[in-house]
Design an enzyme around this catalytic site. Structure first.
Site, PDB file in Angstrom:
ATOM      1  N   PRO A  11       0.790  -1.229   0.000  1.00 19.59           N
ATOM      2  CA  PRO A  11       0.000   0.000   0.000  1.00 19.59           C
ATOM      3  C   PRO A  11       0.828   1.287   0.000  1.00 19.59           C
ATOM      4  O   PRO A  11       1.840   1.383   0.680  1.00 19.59           O
ATOM      5  CB  PRO A  11      -0.839  -0.096   1.280  1.00 19.59           C
ATOM      6  CG  PRO A  11      -0.201  -1.142   2.105  1.00 19.59           C
ATOM      7  CD  PRO A  11       0.493  -2.074   1.169  1.00 19.59           C
ATOM      8  N   ASN A  12       0.326   2.223  -0.774  1.00 21.50           N
ATOM      9  CA  ASN A  12       0.849   3.589  -0.884  1.00 21.50           C
ATOM     10  C   ASN A  12       2.120   3.715  -1.722  1.00 21.50           C
ATOM     11  O   ASN A  12       2.573   4.819  -2.002  1.00 21.50           O
ATOM     12  CB  ASN A  12       1.072   4.226   0.503  1.00 21.50           C
ATOM     13  CG  ASN A  12      -0.225   4.326   1.273  1.00 21.50           C
ATOM     14  OD1 ASN A  12      -1.187   4.907   0.793  1.00 21.50           O
ATOM     15  ND2 ASN A  12      -0.279   3.732   2.467  1.00 21.50           N
ATOM     16  N   ARG A  19       5.450  12.068  -3.220  1.00 20.43           N
ATOM     17  CA  ARG A  19       5.315  12.640  -1.875  1.00 20.43           C
ATOM     18  C   ARG A  19       6.500  12.168  -1.024  1.00 20.43           C
ATOM     19  O   ARG A  19       7.092  11.146  -1.319  1.00 20.43           O
ATOM     20  CB  ARG A  19       4.037  12.136  -1.180  1.00 20.43           C
ATOM     21  CG  ARG A  19       2.737  12.545  -1.821  1.00 20.43           C
ATOM     22  CD  ARG A  19       2.201  13.835  -1.190  1.00 20.43           C
ATOM     23  NE  ARG A  19       0.858  14.144  -1.675  1.00 20.43           N
ATOM     24  CZ  ARG A  19       0.558  14.567  -2.886  1.00 20.43           C
ATOM     25  NH1 ARG A  19       1.516  14.722  -3.788  1.00 20.43           N
ATOM     26  NH2 ARG A  19      -0.690  14.837  -3.222  1.00 20.43           N
ATOM     27  N   TYR A  24      11.557   8.682   0.886  1.00 19.43           N
ATOM     28  CA  TYR A  24      11.481   7.614  -0.123  1.00 19.43           C
ATOM     29  C   TYR A  24      12.179   7.963  -1.439  1.00 19.43           C
ATOM     30  O   TYR A  24      12.178   7.143  -2.356  1.00 19.43           O
ATOM     31  CB  TYR A  24      10.012   7.254  -0.386  1.00 19.43           C
ATOM     32  CG  TYR A  24       9.303   6.760   0.859  1.00 19.43           C
ATOM     33  CD1 TYR A  24       9.682   5.558   1.457  1.00 19.43           C
ATOM     34  CD2 TYR A  24       8.268   7.485   1.446  1.00 19.43           C
ATOM     35  CE1 TYR A  24       9.052   5.095   2.598  1.00 19.43           C
ATOM     36  CE2 TYR A  24       7.620   7.035   2.582  1.00 19.43           C
ATOM     37  CZ  TYR A  24       8.019   5.843   3.150  1.00 19.43           C
ATOM     38  OH  TYR A  24       7.399   5.388   4.283  1.00 19.43           O
ATOM     39  N   ASN A  75       8.080  -5.681  -1.346  1.00 21.06           N
ATOM     40  CA  ASN A  75       8.046  -4.569  -0.394  1.00 21.06           C
ATOM     41  C   ASN A  75       6.599  -4.533   0.114  1.00 21.06           C
ATOM     42  O   ASN A  75       5.726  -3.964  -0.555  1.00 21.06           O
ATOM     43  CB  ASN A  75       8.430  -3.243  -1.042  1.00 21.06           C
ATOM     44  CG  ASN A  75       8.452  -2.118  -0.016  1.00 21.06           C
ATOM     45  OD1 ASN A  75       7.921  -2.266   1.091  1.00 21.06           O
ATOM     46  ND2 ASN A  75       9.050  -0.988  -0.365  1.00 21.06           N
ATOM     47  N   ALA A  78       3.428  -1.076   4.714  1.00 19.06           N
ATOM     48  CA  ALA A  78       2.962  -1.145   6.115  1.00 19.06           C
ATOM     49  C   ALA A  78       2.501  -2.545   6.507  1.00 19.06           C
ATOM     50  O   ALA A  78       2.516  -2.896   7.693  1.00 19.06           O
ATOM     51  CB  ALA A  78       1.839  -0.142   6.320  1.00 19.06           C
ATOM     52  N   GLU A  99      12.864  -9.503   0.940  1.00 21.04           N
ATOM     53  CA  GLU A  99      12.044  -8.370   1.405  1.00 21.04           C
ATOM     54  C   GLU A  99      12.837  -7.077   1.219  1.00 21.04           C
ATOM     55  O   GLU A  99      14.020  -7.024   1.565  1.00 21.04           O
ATOM     56  CB  GLU A  99      11.717  -8.572   2.889  1.00 21.04           C
ATOM     57  CG  GLU A  99      10.895  -7.464   3.517  1.00 21.04           C
ATOM     58  CD  GLU A  99      10.617  -7.721   5.000  1.00 21.04           C
ATOM     59  OE1 GLU A  99      11.111  -8.745   5.545  1.00 21.04           O
ATOM     60  OE2 GLU A  99       9.934  -6.883   5.620  1.00 21.04           O
ATOM     61  N   HIS A 101      12.756  -2.818   1.867  1.00 18.97           N
ATOM     62  CA  HIS A 101      12.187  -1.560   2.359  1.00 18.97           C
ATOM     63  C   HIS A 101      13.083  -0.430   1.877  1.00 18.97           C
ATOM     64  O   HIS A 101      14.312  -0.501   2.042  1.00 18.97           O
ATOM     65  CB  HIS A 101      12.091  -1.536   3.887  1.00 18.97           C
ATOM     66  CG  HIS A 101      11.104  -2.532   4.406  1.00 18.97           C
ATOM     67  ND1 HIS A 101       9.752  -2.315   4.337  1.00 18.97           N
ATOM     68  CD2 HIS A 101      11.278  -3.763   4.936  1.00 18.97           C
ATOM     69  CE1 HIS A 101       9.121  -3.370   4.827  1.00 18.97           C
ATOM     70  NE2 HIS A 101      10.021  -4.263   5.190  1.00 18.97           N
ATOM     71  N   ARG A 108      13.280   4.328  12.332  1.00 19.93           N
ATOM     72  CA  ARG A 108      11.998   5.041  12.312  1.00 19.93           C
ATOM     73  C   ARG A 108      11.188   4.641  13.560  1.00 19.93           C
ATOM     74  O   ARG A 108      11.750   4.149  14.535  1.00 19.93           O
ATOM     75  CB  ARG A 108      11.273   4.722  11.003  1.00 19.93           C
ATOM     76  CG  ARG A 108      12.100   5.159   9.767  1.00 19.93           C
ATOM     77  CD  ARG A 108      11.356   4.961   8.476  1.00 19.93           C
ATOM     78  NE  ARG A 108      10.179   5.823   8.393  1.00 19.93           N
ATOM     79  CZ  ARG A 108       9.249   5.718   7.440  1.00 19.93           C
ATOM     80  NH1 ARG A 108       9.372   4.804   6.492  1.00 19.93           N
ATOM     81  NH2 ARG A 108       8.207   6.526   7.434  1.00 19.93           N
TER      82      ARG A 108
HETATM   83  O1  CA2 Z   1      10.548   1.912   3.488  1.00 22.95           O
HETATM   84  C1  CA2 Z   1       9.695   1.244   2.925  1.00 22.95           C
HETATM   85  O2  CA2 Z   1       9.837   0.798   1.784  1.00 22.95           O
HETATM   86  C2  CA2 Z   1       8.371   0.958   3.622  1.00 22.95           C
HETATM   87  O3  CA2 Z   1       7.957  -0.365   3.283  1.00 22.95           O
HETATM   88  C3  CA2 Z   1       7.386   1.975   3.086  1.00 22.95           C
HETATM   89  C4  CA2 Z   1       6.026   1.915   3.768  1.00 22.95           C
HETATM   90  C5  CA2 Z   1       6.169   1.959   5.281  1.00 22.95           C
HETATM   91  O4  CA2 Z   1       4.904   1.771   5.882  1.00 22.95           O
HETATM   92  C6  CA2 Z   1       7.127   0.878   5.780  1.00 22.95           C
HETATM   93  O5  CA2 Z   1       7.233   1.022   7.177  1.00 22.95           O
HETATM   94  C7  CA2 Z   1       8.481   1.039   5.138  1.00 22.95           C
HETATM   95  C8  CA2 Z   1       5.171   3.107   3.321  1.00 22.95           C
HETATM   96  C9  CA2 Z   1       4.976   3.199   1.854  1.00 22.95           C
HETATM   97  C10 CA2 Z   1       4.438   4.550   1.577  1.00 22.95           C
HETATM   98  O6  CA2 Z   1       5.021   5.001   0.388  1.00 22.95           O
HETATM   99  C11 CA2 Z   1       4.912   6.313   0.097  1.00 22.95           C
HETATM  100  C12 CA2 Z   1       5.755   6.770  -0.869  1.00 22.95           C
HETATM  101  C13 CA2 Z   1       5.710   8.109  -1.190  1.00 22.95           C
HETATM  102  C14 CA2 Z   1       4.821   8.949  -0.564  1.00 22.95           C
HETATM  103  C15 CA2 Z   1       3.977   8.469   0.413  1.00 22.95           C
HETATM  104  C16 CA2 Z   1       4.022   7.134   0.736  1.00 22.95           C
END
Ligand code: CA2
Length: 146
Positions: A11-12, A19, A24, A75, A78, A99, A101, A108
């Site tokens: 997700p996301n 963003r 990221y 990946n 969350a 995996e 991230h 974090r």
């Molecule tokens: O660091 C990572 O790749 C995560 O898997 C990203 C997840 C986060 O919940 C994990 O703890 C770590 C969040 C993905 C959200 O991705 C976005 C990218 C750009 C803007 C907003 C969200």
């Protein structure tokens, strides 16, 4: 003929590059897909990408991978920190699982420090930015060539 490597994104991650670049980076998911596809070709691998904001869709792709993939790079976003369903699905997959991230989940919030998926993954890459996907693909080449 080697089956494709599935690259699954949770997700996301469709918002990648759009963003929070300070966390990221600036590469979009399409940039990552393009670069992974080029690298996969160099390595003699094929890759199939999926992204979903829904846990069940990710579970379904992992089930599909049982017959159709040689390995999974995931990946889980969350869902890494919450999803026993994704862990259970991965446990029913016989090939290698890596995996990724993008951010370093250990520097974090504490709720990000645990990943259910890590209990199943042969390896975990965290904090290497989007380069983590490319490193995972190189490692996957070694694992599926054994
Ligand atoms: O660091 C990572 O790749 C995560 O898997 C990203 C997840 C986060 O919940 C994990 O703890 C770590 C969040 C993905 C959200 O991705 C976005 C990218 C750009 C803007 C907003 C969200």
């Amino acid at each position: 003929m080697l089956k494709p490597v599935f690259v699954l994104n949770g997700p996301n991650l469709n918002l990648l590059g759009l963003r929070q670049p300070e966390i990221y980076g600036r590469e979009t998911l399409d940039d990552v897909i393009d670069a992974c596809s080029t690298l996969a070709e160099e390595l003699g691998l094929t890759v199939r990408f999926h992204q979903s904001n829904h846990e069940g869709a990710l579970v379904d792709w992992i089930h599909q991978a049982r017959n159709e993939a040689s390995g999974i790079i995931i990946n889980p976003a969350a869902y890494a920190h919450t999803s026993v369903a994704i862990l259970d699905a991965l446990n029913a997959f016989e090939g290698p699982v890596l995996e990724v991230h993008i951010s370093n989940i250990y520097c974090r919030e504490t709720f990000r420090h645990n990943s259910y998926v890590s209990m199943r993954a042969e390896g975990v890459i965290s904090g290497f930015g989007t380069e983590g996907y490319y490193l995972a693909l190189r490692r996957m080449k070694t694992l599926v060539s054994k």
